[in-house]
Design an enzyme around this catalytic site. Structure first.
Site: not given
Ligand code: OGA
Ligand code: NI
Length: 355
Positions: A215, A234, A236, A290
């Site tokens: 992602k 959230h 993960d 986080h």
């Molecule tokens: C996620 C996330 C944090 C970031 O995509 O699950 O926590 O640093 N990203 O982009």
């Molecule tokens: Ni995350």
């Protein structure tokens, strides 16, 4: 797919607005904890997530190897997130991943729309933005590109970015390297629980079934960064998550009841223990809460690779070796998809209660 201008945060951001639409404004209880991320990153006081050097993870010298593994285990138990360095993935390869991902996003929105996902019809891979799905209609300040990256036979290369041309080679090679790294990490985490070395790897699906999902998070500049979040708080759901970023701060971890801002460590990969490993270890390894802040000055991009068990094939529950009379199972048995469903349900309940 019909798309209006405002469906992409990037378009909204570049439209010249000085204040953000109300859907992006966080609830007032949350606003008090959102500050200026550049100022937060400079602060030296307070705890900081550990940096774990993996150079000796497979050292011939037992004592040297144990010291490295012990540090990783401790960080996974105390924080559930860490910077990893000397992870064996070359700077050149990480740079290719960053350069090609950024080059894809540097194209005009219309070009990227050719890759738009369609969540309503179950097409979750591709270019997208969060849709207001819950009771409160809350949105996040980001667009993203999502696709399965490993195992290779499960990829659909036809939906991966075609430009720049090095996107597919670079991202494929990176995913393959991460897959090898995941095996090493899982083996240290297994030994840390007194399990056979290959146990966690097997429990999350092994080489055939563990899925690596890429992602790319694209966080445009935000005219009112203290009112929004790039990604809301959230944990993960994955087994492990590996994150690269473009050296713009944004990530915060909720540690000891406070938001801790992650420093940008050159050439490190941020690694999270996800809910899957937290469940299998009966909470001995932590999946930390986080979130991501945004800012006015610089676009932030992060590349998160989620290592996930298959959705239905495996029932996740604390391994019997991690429970006892004194430590009863903290999590009920659920498939990965039931676990995701359960979290969504809880979130909606909370949103409704706040209304
Ligand atoms: C996620 C996330 C944090 C970031 O995509 O699950 O926590 O640093 N990203 O982009
Ligand atoms: Ni995350």
């Amino acid at each position: 797919m019909v798309t209006t201008m405002s469906s992409r945060v990037e378009s909204l951001a570049s439209s010249g607005i000085l204040s953000i639409p109300k859907e992006y404004i966080r609830p007032k209880e949350e606003l008090t904890s959102i500050g200026n991320i550049f100022e937060e990153e400079m602060k030296e006081e307070g705890p900081q997530l550990p940096t774990i050097d993996l150079k000796d993870i497979e050292s011939e010298d037992k004592e040297v190897r144990e010291k490295c593994r012990e540090a990783l285990k401790k960080a996974a138990m105390e924080w559930g997130v860490m910077h990893i360095v000397n992870h064996g993935i070359s700077t050149e390869l990480m740079d290719r991943v960053r350069v090609t991902g950024q080059a894809f996003f540097d194209q005009p929105v219309e070009e990227k729309e050719k890759y738009a996902n369609d969540q309503a019809s179950g097409k979750i891979q591709g270019y997208g933005s969060k849709l207001a799905n819950n009771a409160c209609g809350q949105l996040e300040w980001e667009d993203y590109f999502f696709h399965l990256a490993y195992p290779e036979d499960k990829r659909d290369l036809s939906i991966w970015p075609k430009t720049p041309t090095d996107y597919i080679p670079a991202t494929s090679e990176y995913a393959k390297e991460l897959r090898g790294l995941a095996t090493k990490i899982l083996s240290v985490l297994s030994l840390g629980l007194g399990l056979e070395e290959d146990r966690l790897e097997k429990e999350v699906g092994g080489i055939e079934e563990l899925l690596l999902q890429m992602k790319i998070n694209y966080y445009p500049k935000c005219p009112q960064p203290e009112l929004a979040l790039g990604v809301e708080a959230h944990t993960d759901v994955s087994a492990l998550t590996f994150i690269l970023h473009n050296m713009v701060p944004g990530l915060q971890l909720f540690y000891n009841d406070k938001w801790v801002t992650a420093k940008c460590v050159p050439n490190s990969i941020v690694m999270h223990i996800g809910d899957t490993i937290e469940i299998l270890s009966n909470g001995k390894y932590k999946s930390i809460l986080h979130r991501g802040l945004v800012n006015k000055e610089r676009v932030r991009i992060s590349w998160a690779v989620f290592c996930e068990p298959p959705k239905e094939k495996i029932i996740l529950k604390p391994l019997s070796e991690t429970t006892s009379e004194a430590e009863p199972p903290l999590f009920p048995p659920r498939t990965f998809s039931q676990h995701i469903e359960h979290k969504l349900f809880r979130r909606c309940q909370e949103a409704l209660e706040k209304k």
